[in-house]
Design a protein around this motif. Structure first.
Motif, PDB file in Angstrom:
ATOM      1  N   ILE A  18       0.858  -1.198   0.000  1.00  9.43           N
ATOM      2  CA  ILE A  18       0.000   0.000   0.000  1.00  9.43           C
ATOM      3  C   ILE A  18       0.890   1.243   0.000  1.00  9.43           C
ATOM      4  N   THR A  19       0.871   1.981  -1.099  1.00  5.04           N
ATOM      5  CA  THR A  19       1.698   3.180  -1.235  1.00  5.04           C
ATOM      6  C   THR A  19       0.916   4.411  -0.794  1.00  5.04           C
ATOM      7  N   PRO A  20       1.477   5.222   0.100  1.00  2.00           N
ATOM      8  CA  PRO A  20       0.754   6.431   0.533  1.00  2.00           C
ATOM      9  C   PRO A  20       0.765   7.507  -0.547  1.00  2.00           C
ATOM     10  N   MET A  21      -0.407   7.831  -1.064  1.00  2.23           N
ATOM     11  CA  MET A  21      -0.560   8.922  -2.022  1.00  2.23           C
ATOM     12  C   MET A  21      -1.744   9.779  -1.577  1.00  2.23           C
ATOM     13  N   PHE A  22      -1.543  11.079  -1.578  1.00  2.28           N
ATOM     14  CA  PHE A  22      -2.570  11.996  -1.097  1.00  2.28           C
ATOM     15  C   PHE A  22      -3.041  12.862  -2.258  1.00  2.28           C
ATOM     16  N   SER A  23      -4.345  13.099  -2.322  1.00  2.58           N
ATOM     17  CA  SER A  23      -4.837  14.049  -3.317  1.00  2.58           C
ATOM     18  C   SER A  23      -4.580  15.463  -2.810  1.00  2.58           C
ATOM     19  N   VAL A  24      -4.391  16.376  -3.735  1.00  2.13           N
ATOM     20  CA  VAL A  24      -4.102  17.767  -3.370  1.00  2.13           C
ATOM     21  C   VAL A  24      -5.230  18.356  -2.536  1.00  2.13           C
ATOM     22  N   VAL A  25      -6.467  18.071  -2.927  1.00  4.29           N
ATOM     23  CA  VAL A  25      -7.628  18.635  -2.222  1.00  4.29           C
ATOM     24  C   VAL A  25      -7.692  18.137  -0.783  1.00  4.29           C
ATOM     25  N   ASN A  26      -7.507  16.832  -0.598  1.00 10.04           N
ATOM     26  CA  ASN A  26      -7.561  16.285   0.765  1.00 10.04           C
ATOM     27  C   ASN A  26      -6.400  16.794   1.616  1.00 10.04           C
ATOM     28  N   TYR A  27      -5.235  16.957   0.996  1.00 14.38           N
ATOM     29  CA  TYR A  27      -4.094  17.509   1.725  1.00 14.38           C
ATOM     30  C   TYR A  27      -4.394  18.937   2.182  1.00 14.38           C
ATOM     31  N   LEU A  28      -4.970  19.744   1.288  1.00 16.36           N
ATOM     32  CA  LEU A  28      -5.298  21.126   1.644  1.00 16.36           C
ATOM     33  C   LEU A  28      -6.343  21.181   2.753  1.00 16.36           C
ATOM     34  N   LYS A  29      -7.329  20.283   2.687  1.00 13.16           N
ATOM     35  CA  LYS A  29      -8.340  20.231   3.754  1.00 13.16           C
ATOM     36  C   LYS A  29      -7.672  19.925   5.095  1.00 13.16           C
ATOM     37  N   PHE A  30      -6.766  18.965   5.077  1.00  9.50           N
ATOM     38  CA  PHE A  30      -6.054  18.565   6.289  1.00  9.50           C
ATOM     39  C   PHE A  30      -5.248  19.733   6.854  1.00  9.50           C
ATOM     40  N   VAL A  31      -4.478  20.407   5.976  1.00  9.77           N
ATOM     41  CA  VAL A  31      -3.635  21.529   6.406  1.00  9.77           C
ATOM     42  C   VAL A  31      -4.491  22.695   6.893  1.00  9.77           C
ATOM     43  N   ASN A  32      -5.511  23.046   6.130  1.00 11.59           N
ATOM     44  CA  ASN A  32      -6.359  24.184   6.502  1.00 11.59           C
ATOM     45  C   ASN A  32      -7.057  23.960   7.834  1.00 11.59           C
ATOM     46  N   SER A  33      -7.551  22.731   8.063  1.00 13.97           N
ATOM     47  CA  SER A  33      -8.258  22.445   9.308  1.00 13.97           C
ATOM     48  C   SER A  33      -7.325  22.582  10.510  1.00 13.97           C
ATOM     49  N   LEU A  34      -6.078  22.127  10.367  1.00 14.54           N
ATOM     50  CA  LEU A  34      -5.129  22.229  11.477  1.00 14.54           C
ATOM     51  C   LEU A  34      -4.679  23.667  11.697  1.00 14.54           C
ATOM     52  N   LEU A  35      -4.400  24.402  10.616  1.00 17.62           N
ATOM     53  CA  LEU A  35      -3.978  25.801  10.760  1.00 17.62           C
ATOM     54  C   LEU A  35      -5.062  26.630  11.433  1.00 17.62           C
ATOM     55  N   LEU A  36      -6.305  26.461  10.958  1.00 19.58           N
ATOM     56  CA  LEU A  36      -7.417  27.220  11.534  1.00 19.58           C
ATOM     57  C   LEU A  36      -7.683  26.794  12.975  1.00 19.58           C
ATOM     58  N   SER A  37      -7.656  25.492  13.221  1.00 21.71           N
ATOM     59  CA  SER A  37      -7.946  24.981  14.559  1.00 21.71           C
ATOM     60  C   SER A  37      -6.937  25.491  15.576  1.00 21.71           C
ATOM     61  N   PHE A  38      -5.651  25.383  15.256  1.00 27.69           N
ATOM     62  CA  PHE A  38      -4.632  25.827  16.201  1.00 27.69           C
ATOM     63  C   PHE A  38      -4.618  27.349  16.332  1.00 27.69           C
ATOM     64  N   GLY A  39      -4.912  28.058  15.244  1.00 28.23           N
ATOM     65  CA  GLY A  39      -5.006  29.514  15.337  1.00 28.23           C
ATOM     66  C   GLY A  39      -6.099  29.943  16.300  1.00 28.23           C
ATOM     67  N   LEU A  40      -7.250  29.251  16.254  1.00 19.88           N
ATOM     68  CA  LEU A  40      -8.360  29.570  17.157  1.00 19.88           C
ATOM     69  C   LEU A  40      -8.087  29.116  18.585  1.00 19.88           C
ATOM     70  N   VAL A  41      -7.493  27.933  18.718  1.00 19.44           N
ATOM     71  CA  VAL A  41      -7.206  27.398  20.052  1.00 19.44           C
ATOM     72  C   VAL A  41      -6.254  28.311  20.820  1.00 19.44           C
ATOM     73  N   PHE A  42      -5.317  28.910  20.119  1.00 18.41           N
ATOM     74  CA  PHE A  42      -4.343  29.785  20.779  1.00 18.41           C
ATOM     75  C   PHE A  42      -4.952  31.126  21.202  1.00 18.41           C
ATOM     76  N   GLN A  43      -6.272  31.301  20.963  1.00 19.52           N
ATOM     77  CA  GLN A  43      -6.970  32.480  21.477  1.00 19.52           C
ATOM     78  C   GLN A  43      -7.381  32.288  22.934  1.00 19.52           C
ATOM     79  N   LEU A  44      -7.240  31.063  23.454  1.00 18.81           N
ATOM     80  CA  LEU A  44      -7.689  30.762  24.815  1.00 18.81           C
ATOM     81  C   LEU A  44      -7.072  31.685  25.873  1.00 18.81           C
ATOM     82  N   PRO A  45      -5.743  31.897  25.869  1.00 19.47           N
ATOM     83  CA  PRO A  45      -5.176  32.805  26.880  1.00 19.47           C
ATOM     84  C   PRO A  45      -5.750  34.211  26.783  1.00 19.47           C
TER      85      PRO A  45
END
Length: 240
Positions: free
Chosen positions: A140-167
């Motif tokens: 099983i070779t790991p291959m990622f579609s561009v769209v799914n990769y962008l969804k993954f990256v965007n969700s983490l960037l947005l999530s951590f950006g919002l989470v760091f508003q806690l303080p």
């Protein structure tokens, strides 16, 4: 500048329309600039995925991915103008003390968001990708579609950006006497449970991303507790 209390409803709507138009034009300019430099931006976005083979599964998918990147980057470039327009719209209706709190919140909110997004980009995303790639097997070779990769990256960037508003949120609530260090300590166990629950909802559906978000959130909560204690002590000494 005309005060809001003396403005008619038409005046309010006209002012709001003006701020929206300026914000929209700033976004359009940001989008055009982003798409002009899409190759450089693409390289930056794909940097955490070095060594991976990214694919697209339909003819328009890559083009749509480029548009999405340009859209998000354009909004980021336009955000200072959008924040400024928001500030200019509500400024006349605020008291002096409220203006100070709002300016502090906007500046620190932007700083904390950038810190959170940077932490996700340079630490969390590479660790997550490395973990999932290591799960691959010989047949099983790991291959990622561009769209799914962008969804993954965007969700983490947005999530951590919002989470760091806690303080920032806890500091503002402490400054407004809406929360105390004693309350934060009392409900620590419930907050930890809430942190893991929130992490499960706002991260990709895997336990690794959830844990990697929950741990920084708990650290941020403890930091917020310390900041709240400092503010509480200063207010207490000031009132003596």
């Amino acid at each position: 500048m005309e005060q809001y209390g003396k403005m008619s409803i038409i005046g309010h709507l006209s002012e709001l329309r003006k701020r929206i138009i300026i914000s929209f034009l700033a976004f359009v300019v940001g989008f055009i600039i982003s798409y002009t430099f899409i190759d450089e931006i693409r390289s930056f976005v794909l940097k955490p995925a070095q060594g991976l083979e990214l694919i697209y599964l339909s003819p328009p998918e890559l083009f749509l991915a480029y548009l999405k990147i340009a859209f998000i980057t354009g909004f980021i470039l336009a955000s200072p103008v959008i924040i400024l327009q928001f500030w200019l719209f509500i400024k006349p209706a605020l008291k002096k003390e409220e203006k100070k709190h709002l300016i502090f919140a906007m500046i620190m909110g932007l700083i904390f968001f950038l810190i959170g997004a940077s932490f996700a980009y340079y630490v969390i995303i590479p660790m997550s990708i490395n973990f999932f790639v290591r799960m691959s097997v010989d047949d099983i070779t790991p291959m990622f579609s561009v769209v799914n990769y962008l969804k993954f990256v965007n969700s983490l960037l947005l999530s951590f950006g919002l989470v760091f508003q806690l303080p920032l949120l806890i500091i503002l609530l402490s400054q407004l006497n809406l929360i105390t260090p004693k309350t934060l300590r009392k409900y620590r166990k419930f907050v930890i449970l809430a942190i893991f629950t929130v992490s499960a909802f706002i991260t990709p559906p895997d336990i690794i991303s959830q844990v990697m978000m929950a741990v920084p959130m708990m650290i941020l909560y403890e930091f917020s507790l310390i900041a709240s204690s400092v503010i509480y002590k200063r207010k207490k000494n000031k009132n003596k």
